[in-house]
Design a protein around this motif. Sequence first.
Motif, PDB file in Angstrom:
ATOM      1  N   TYR A  21       0.827  -1.207   0.000  1.00 15.24           N
ATOM      2  CA  TYR A  21       0.000   0.000   0.000  1.00 15.24           C
ATOM      3  C   TYR A  21       0.869   1.267   0.000  1.00 15.24           C
ATOM      4  O   TYR A  21       0.651   2.186  -0.782  1.00 15.24           O
ATOM      5  N   ALA A  22       1.860   1.300   0.878  1.00 12.27           N
ATOM      6  CA  ALA A  22       2.722   2.476   0.979  1.00 12.27           C
ATOM      7  C   ALA A  22       3.552   2.669  -0.297  1.00 12.27           C
ATOM      8  O   ALA A  22       3.799   3.803  -0.706  1.00 12.27           O
ATOM      9  N   LEU A  23       3.965   1.577  -0.925  1.00  9.68           N
ATOM     10  CA  LEU A  23       4.690   1.681  -2.194  1.00  9.68           C
ATOM     11  C   LEU A  23       3.782   2.231  -3.291  1.00  9.68           C
ATOM     12  O   LEU A  23       4.165   3.136  -4.042  1.00  9.68           O
ATOM     13  N   GLN A  24       2.587   1.678  -3.394  1.00 11.86           N
ATOM     14  CA  GLN A  24       1.662   2.113  -4.437  1.00 11.86           C
ATOM     15  C   GLN A  24       1.246   3.568  -4.269  1.00 11.86           C
ATOM     16  O   GLN A  24       1.124   4.296  -5.249  1.00 11.86           O
ATOM     17  N   SER A  25       1.043   3.985  -3.037  1.00 11.56           N
ATOM     18  CA  SER A  25       0.610   5.360  -2.777  1.00 11.56           C
ATOM     19  C   SER A  25       1.788   6.320  -2.610  1.00 11.56           C
ATOM     20  O   SER A  25       1.590   7.520  -2.477  1.00 11.56           O
ATOM     21  N   ARG A  26       2.998   5.752  -2.613  1.00 10.44           N
ATOM     22  CA  ARG A  26       4.224   6.540  -2.434  1.00 10.44           C
ATOM     23  C   ARG A  26       4.179   7.336  -1.133  1.00 10.44           C
ATOM     24  O   ARG A  26       4.485   8.521  -1.084  1.00 10.44           O
ATOM     25  N   GLN A  27       3.791   6.645  -0.068  1.00 12.93           N
ATOM     26  CA  GLN A  27       3.610   7.279   1.235  1.00 12.93           C
ATOM     27  C   GLN A  27       4.275   6.492   2.348  1.00 12.93           C
ATOM     28  O   GLN A  27       3.666   6.237   3.388  1.00 12.93           O
ATOM     29  N   MET A  28       5.506   6.119   2.159  1.00 10.89           N
ATOM     30  CA  MET A  28       6.227   5.387   3.204  1.00 10.89           C
ATOM     31  C   MET A  28       6.385   6.252   4.451  1.00 10.89           C
ATOM     32  O   MET A  28       6.086   5.805   5.557  1.00 10.89           O
TER      33      MET A  28
END
Length: 182
Positions: free
Chosen positions: A148-155
Amino acid sequence: MPTALEYERRITCYDWDELLMLWNQIQLGDTPDWERGKAMEYLVLRAFHLEGAEVIYPYSVVIEEEELEQIDGAIYSNGLACLIECKDVAERVNIEPLAKMRNQLLRRPASTIGILFSRNGFTYAAISLAQYIAPQTILLWTGDEIEYALQSRQMQQSLLKKYRFCVQQGIPNYRIQAEEGG
């Protein structure tokens, strides 16, 4: 096998799309150009780096010519200092990596937190133990959350949400997707 420096050089060329492709390979257990477990370690760190976090790629702590610890990485993000441990294994992670990280955190400043990333999640025992490892904080990330964080670019944003929830509720395995509706 490639050296740590070669892995670092390789991963720093990856962009978000390449990280997502690598993540898919990790999930399939098909990372032929990477030593077992290394692809996930470097992927997590690179994702944080792409967002502007300062990262330290895997390293060893040597005292008196003896390797004391092998650290999967460190992240400095939004005022947080974090030690990283990644587990790219088929089964859910049990308590042993938590105990290891707790010991590593005992040698660090009290404000240092641990983050344990697991491709396949955690056992109930590990989740329970993580809630009671005090005063250390170890946040738990599952494979779904990494994706999820990779796809949304929100690590970094996801890390901050998990940390704040842990501060407020004392729960280290807050599911970032639940708040996002994913």
